[in-house]
Design an enzyme around this catalytic site. Structure first.
Site, PDB file in Angstrom:
ATOM      1  N   HIS A  29       0.858  -1.179   0.000  1.00  0.00           N
ATOM      2  CA  HIS A  29       0.000   0.000   0.000  1.00  0.00           C
ATOM      3  C   HIS A  29       0.900   1.236   0.000  1.00  0.00           C
ATOM      4  O   HIS A  29       1.901   1.284   0.708  1.00  0.00           O
ATOM      5  CB  HIS A  29      -0.910   0.005   1.231  1.00  0.00           C
ATOM      6  N   HIS A  41      -2.576   9.302   1.302  1.00  0.00           N
ATOM      7  CA  HIS A  41      -2.665   8.081   0.498  1.00  0.00           C
ATOM      8  C   HIS A  41      -4.085   7.899  -0.024  1.00  0.00           C
ATOM      9  O   HIS A  41      -5.014   8.604   0.388  1.00  0.00           O
ATOM     10  CB  HIS A  41      -2.212   6.866   1.307  1.00  0.00           C
ATOM     11  N   CYS A 149      -3.708   2.869  -5.333  1.00  0.00           N
ATOM     12  CA  CYS A 149      -2.861   3.675  -4.444  1.00  0.00           C
ATOM     13  C   CYS A 149      -1.471   3.928  -5.025  1.00  0.00           C
ATOM     14  O   CYS A 149      -0.890   5.000  -4.827  1.00  0.00           O
ATOM     15  CB  CYS A 149      -2.757   3.022  -3.064  1.00  0.00           C
TER      16      CYS A 149
END
Length: 228
Positions: A29, A41, A149
């Site tokens: 991530h 993010h 992401c």
């Protein structure tokens, strides 16, 4: 930092860094460190919304963290969040995404993907400006294949958007797994290295203030092609 580890200590963080952490050692991530323990993010709001988050007209926040800004969204339900480092990494570790990586380095890292690119990063102030602008004004819709992401962080670092209306994703983590060509009636995996952002020629730089209209025009163009 060596060929096999991009793990860093918090003291090594620099403003504008593209960082990532592993989730269950299965996928990574990504986010942008903007300083003062803050990471911006992009998450899938349809999934993250089921993980105990509360929503209001202007903010979504993870109630378990006592830090006031942690988990906040300026555009509710948009998925662009400001989070503290602890909540970003959860029980994992912190890693720095490598830019201007040598081709040999990228080829080795493509075994797992999502850790490096041959492309050069823009200056930190530009990176932070893009990340904070998207946090405050919203970003396009989440898509695992076309806009995840890693795609978000790559855009913040480079300002590059794909002009390929059939496949806009720049994420090496996803591109290494997805079949993208059809030959002799079956789908075939594209060679992963060719999808590296530093190698691709189907990208162009777009100002963050113009990103929404640019993407809208791409979608309109794609819609018109499909209708023909």
């Amino acid at each position: 930092m060596d060929l096999f580890s991009q793990r860093i200590k918090r003291s090594e963080l620099k403003e504008g860094d593209h960082v990532y952490t592993w989730r269950k050692q299965m996928y990574n991530h990504h986010g942008i460190f903007i300083g003062q323990d803050k990471i911006i993010h992009f998450v899938n709001p349809k999934i993250d919304g089921k993980l105990g988050l509360s929503a209001s007209s202007s903010v979504m926040k993870t109630p378990a963290c006592p830090i006031s800004y942690c988990g906040t969204e300026k555009v509710a339900g948009g998925g662009v969040r400001m989070t503290c480092i602890d909540c970003f990494i959860r029980n994992g570790s912190l890693y720095r995404y490598k830019y201007q990586a040598q081709r040999a380095f990228v080829r080795v890292k493509l075994i797992r993907g999502g850790t490096c690119t041959t492309k050069m990063s823009d200056p930190p102030e530009e990176v932070i400006h893009r990340a904070t602008y998207l946090h405050e004004n919203g970003y396009e819709e989440y898509s695992l294949r076309n806009n995840n992401c890693e795609d978000f962080a790559l855009y913040c670092k480079t300002g590059l958007v794909s002009i390929d209306i059939s496949h806009q994703g720049r994420s090496s983590q996803v591109n290494r797994l997805l079949p993208t060509k059809v030959k002799d009636g079956y789908r075939k995996l594209t060679k992963p290295f060719k999808t590296d952002l530093g190698i691709r020629t189907d990208v162009e730089k777009v100002r963050v203030e113009m990103l929404a209209s640019y993407v809208a025009n791409l979608k309109l163009k794609k819609s018109n092609i499909l209708m023909k």
